[in-house]
Enzyme design. Structure first.
Site, PDB file in Angstrom:
ATOM      1  NE  ARG A  21      -1.255   2.642   2.904  1.00  0.00           N
ATOM      2  CZ  ARG A  21      -0.804   3.612   3.056  1.00  0.00           C
ATOM      3  NH1 ARG A  21      -0.571   4.945   2.299  1.00  0.00           N
ATOM      4  NH2 ARG A  21      -0.031   3.813   4.451  1.00  0.00           N
ATOM      5  CG  ASP A  22       3.553   4.244   2.746  1.00  0.00           C
ATOM      6  OD1 ASP A  22       3.045   5.188   2.176  1.00  0.00           O
ATOM      7  OD2 ASP A  22       4.263   4.401   3.760  1.00  0.00           O
ATOM      8  CB  CYS A 245      13.052   5.274  -6.648  1.00  0.00           C
ATOM      9  SG  CYS A 245      14.661   4.638  -7.256  1.00  0.00           S
ATOM     10  CG  ASN A 254       7.862   3.592   2.835  1.00  0.00           C
ATOM     11  OD1 ASN A 254       7.414   3.555   4.082  1.00  0.00           O
ATOM     12  ND2 ASN A 254       7.254   3.771   1.631  1.00  0.00           N
TER      13      ASN A 254
END
Lengths: 309, 309
Positions: A21-22, A245, A254
């Site tokens: 999701r994120d 990225c 993330n």
């Protein structure tokens, strides 16, 4: 493999995988079959929570336009939760129809970020979430809360830990079983993260808190480690660092699940996650996306050769 | 800018910049003028220690073949040290002739690594270093000691913290004013690093220790932060992460000075380093080498845009 560790063990850290999701909502559009395979592989690698998708308007987030189909096609592994993001009642009803058993709502600790991200004030967002949480709870779903911008806001700069604590407490009062504290722009450093966790812990039991770090400034693992020192035992992360990225301008970054699990393994924590299978999954999805992995552990494992003889 | 922080302050952390040596010896050969400019720019950015070069056989390390010329051409900034690596007496004499005021010797905590890296046992290396340290001290030079493989060895796997402590103590006894503990292959995790620092601190005062982390597995900042918790106040790092392109197979992965300084700044430590000037230097040397920076902070600062209006 997941059976060797138990969530009731004092050394257990729950890793919440947010990549599908994120992560994928910030990558190019991916075929549904790839999303489904990713979610299934992550659960098979031992992750007990895999955030699956988001029930938002495809006008705003086209990457998540296939949310009902994803939910219909994943293989629900016993003991694994598949939360989905539901910003409003319309999304919630769609999530319920799709058979979701857990939903997530997404607040901010910064007024400017709230207004720009979800187009309302923090107070208005809490009111909106109250209806979602009430309906979800009535339908038997668990509700997870997010607080974004806990260590800084792209519009306001520094964010007061007391403001984070207020929003976290409001989400708790709405019935959230867990509140994830997100350093959305990755600017926090360990002392600042500790200050936030300390402030929030005075209003929300630390057992109910999760840490959600972005690695934009390379601080994510240090911050996660600092939060473990404060008693946090739930960590959000994204396989292969999906969702930013690390080589791209404006990366959201993330933290990679592989890097988190590697650290936890070496710090005496149990996660139930098989690092080898996880890293394989990260390599596979990175190849599907045609991008290098954002996980340093994955790169190191790939580069590893038998010692020269 | 460097004047605002004093090494005598309890919140001072000394950052030892190793990029021109530990970094560039693992990159392609760089023109002498570029090395000299790099060293001068790093000192101008506020770094009080800049490891400048290595007096080793150019047969083994061609990248450092211009060591005397580098030492002759750098602008020695008052208050800044420019240590050079001297593995043996021949190198030491050349370093003295070149006007070095500080040298470094390089031991290992792993027998296999010692034999493969410097072609002798640990005990033999200490004997060899004794002669170097004695001659250096007699010539009025300060001697810094390195211990490599403190958290793992590419040939032996796990390394016993007691073995690290023994080598560190031996280097102290040779007269080293500071011992840098190197996680050469970057495999350590915070709990393991704490165990090493704890073991070494029982034999060497923690004020004499430095932490030297590689970011191969993404653990460097978490490990450095853990070592700060143990009382370490000296940290080695490499501008732009020089010395291991993070995208390359087999990267050695020096932690980037920008990322270390950013973390220290946010944790209430003084470094005397101007992050902005440091990041500019990192961008400049990365461009000279034709490679992306290995610093996440540098990438984030580059990507930073005014918020959308």
């Amino acid at each position: 493999m997941p059976s060797s560790s138990s969530p009731s063990s004092p050394s257990f850290v729950k890793v919440v995988e947010v990549g599908p999701r994120d992560g994928l909502q910030n990558e190019r559009v991916v075929p549904t079959a790839v999303k489904v395979a990713l979610i299934d592989r992550l659960a098979d690698a031992g992750l007990s929570v895999v955030e699956a998708t988001s029930f938002v308007s495809p006008k705003w987030v086209p990457q998540m336009g296939d949310a009902p189909e994803v939910m219909a096609r994943i293989r629900r592994r016993p003991g694994v939760s598949y939360p989905v993001l539901t910003p409003n009642l319309k999304g919630l009803e769609a999530a319920i129809a799709a058979g979701a058993d857990e939903v997530a709502i997404f607040g901010a600790a910064s007024e400017s970020f709230s207004r720009r991200n979800i187009n309302c004030s923090i107070a208005e967002s809490i009111m909106r979430f109250a209806a979602v949480a009430e309906r979800a709870t009535a339908a038997g779903l668990r509700v997870r809360g997010y607080v974004s911008c806990i260590a800084g806001c792209p519009y306001e700069g520094r964010v007061d830990p007391a403001a984070v604590a207020d929003v976290a407490k409001a989400l708790l009062d709405l019935g959230c079983y867990e509140i994830s504290l997100g350093d959305t722009i990755g600017v926090g450093r360990p002392r600042e993260i500790r200050a936030v966790v300390d402030a929030v812990s005075r209003k929300v039991p630390v057992e109910r808190l999760a840490m959600h770090c972005h690695d934009t400034y390379g601080q994510a693992l240090a911050n996660i480690h600092a939060s473990l020192d404060c008693g946090i035992r739930t960590v959000d992360s994204s396989v292969a660092g999906l969702g930013g990225c690390p080589y791209a301008k404006g990366a959201t970054g993330n933290v990679a699940t592989e890097d988190v699990v590697y650290m936890l393994d070496g710090c005496g924590f149990d996660t139930g996650v098989d690092l080898h299978r996880l890293a394989e999954t990260g390599q596979w999805i990175s190849a599907e996306l045609g991008r290098p992995t954002g996980s340093r552990v994955a790169r190191a494992l790939l580069a590893k050769q038998p010692p020269p003889s």
